[in-house]
Design a protein around this motif. Sequence first.
Motif, short mmCIF file in Angstrom:
data_model
loop_
_atom_site.label_atom_id
_atom_site.label_comp_id
_atom_site.label_asym_id
_atom_site.label_seq_id
_atom_site.Cartn_x
_atom_site.Cartn_y
_atom_site.Cartn_z
N LEU A 28 -18.73 49.26 46.92
CA LEU A 28 -19.22 47.97 46.89
C LEU A 28 -18.47 47.09 47.50
CD1 LEU A 28 -21.35 46.00 45.58
CD2 LEU A 28 -20.07 45.71 43.44
N GLN A 29 -17.15 47.12 47.56
CA GLN A 29 -16.46 46.07 47.97
C GLN A 29 -16.08 46.32 49.49
OE1 GLN A 29 -12.92 46.03 45.41
NE2 GLN A 29 -13.92 44.41 43.74
N GLY A 30 -16.59 47.57 50.29
CA GLY A 30 -16.47 48.05 51.32
C GLY A 30 -15.17 48.36 51.74
N GLY A 96 -22.18 33.48 50.52
CA GLY A 96 -23.39 34.13 49.96
C GLY A 96 -23.95 35.14 50.60
N LEU A 97 -24.98 35.94 50.20
CA LEU A 97 -25.54 37.01 50.65
C LEU A 97 -26.95 37.14 50.06
CD1 LEU A 97 -25.78 39.80 52.44
CD2 LEU A 97 -24.87 40.87 50.41
N VAL A 132 -25.08 45.14 50.12
CA VAL A 132 -23.70 44.18 49.56
C VAL A 132 -22.42 45.10 50.49
CG1 VAL A 132 -22.46 43.58 47.77
CG2 VAL A 132 -24.95 43.63 47.85
N SER A 133 -22.27 46.23 50.24
CA SER A 133 -21.20 46.96 50.79
C SER A 133 -21.26 46.67 52.40
CB SER A 133 -21.23 48.61 50.58
OG SER A 133 -20.21 49.29 50.98
N LEU A 134 -22.32 46.87 53.22
CA LEU A 134 -22.05 46.64 54.52
C LEU A 134 -21.94 45.28 54.99
CD1 LEU A 134 -22.99 48.22 57.19
CD2 LEU A 134 -25.64 47.11 56.71
N ARG A 138 -18.29 42.68 56.96
CA ARG A 138 -18.24 41.81 57.96
C ARG A 138 -17.64 40.31 57.65
NH1 ARG A 138 -20.47 40.64 61.82
NH2 ARG A 138 -21.63 42.48 63.21
N GLN A 139 -17.92 40.19 56.30
CA GLN A 139 -17.13 38.84 55.60
C GLN A 139 -17.00 39.07 54.12
OE1 GLN A 139 -19.88 35.96 56.98
NE2 GLN A 139 -20.51 35.47 54.88
N ARG A 140 -16.55 37.91 53.63
CA ARG A 140 -16.43 37.83 51.89
C ARG A 140 -17.62 37.48 51.57
NH1 ARG A 140 -14.11 33.17 48.44
NH2 ARG A 140 -13.92 34.37 46.64
N VAL A 141 -18.07 38.22 50.57
CA VAL A 141 -19.18 37.79 49.78
C VAL A 141 -18.76 37.81 48.53
CG1 VAL A 141 -21.39 38.78 48.98
CG2 VAL A 141 -20.65 39.23 51.54
N HIS A 142 -19.19 36.39 47.83
CA HIS A 142 -18.78 36.03 46.38
C HIS A 142 -20.03 35.78 45.61
CE1 HIS A 142 -16.21 34.59 43.45
NE2 HIS A 142 -17.10 33.48 43.23
#
Length: 143
Positions: A28-30, A96-97, A132-134, A138-142
């Motif tokens: 999940l955290q890539g 955000g995502l 989400v993993s993808l 690329r960048q931080r997703v919180h």
Amino acid sequence: MEIESIRARLRELGARPSHEARLLRAWLQGRALDGGPRTESNRLPKAVLAALPALEAELGALARERSVHPGEDGTRLLVELADGQAVESVLLPRDGLCVSTQVGCAVGCVFCMTGRDGLLRQLDSGEIVAQVSLARRRQRVHK
């Protein structure tokens, strides 16, 4: 692929609940599935370690980046699913995502390409988490 089927496969290989949690959290955290601190309590069974390359390949195939479209309101990712269908994820400002939960749309707005072919199918839990993993690669997703 449902998250529960991933858990079941890990259990069949001898993984304990703590192993499942560690591996799913890494995905999940890539991060690499075999990364992180190792203690006696979370050392992965040999069968799980041997299966990791195939599992990583299968999880990686759930969602692949087809194209990237930066914009002022966020970066749009066109994501290809394992069956060849495509969905959109949007990396929003401030970590955000927005992820897709279905292929297509039943509403059919004339100005929108997503609904052109109608609702094709719902995404399963693995495909949603794979977005989400993808994105986290690329960048931080919180949020």
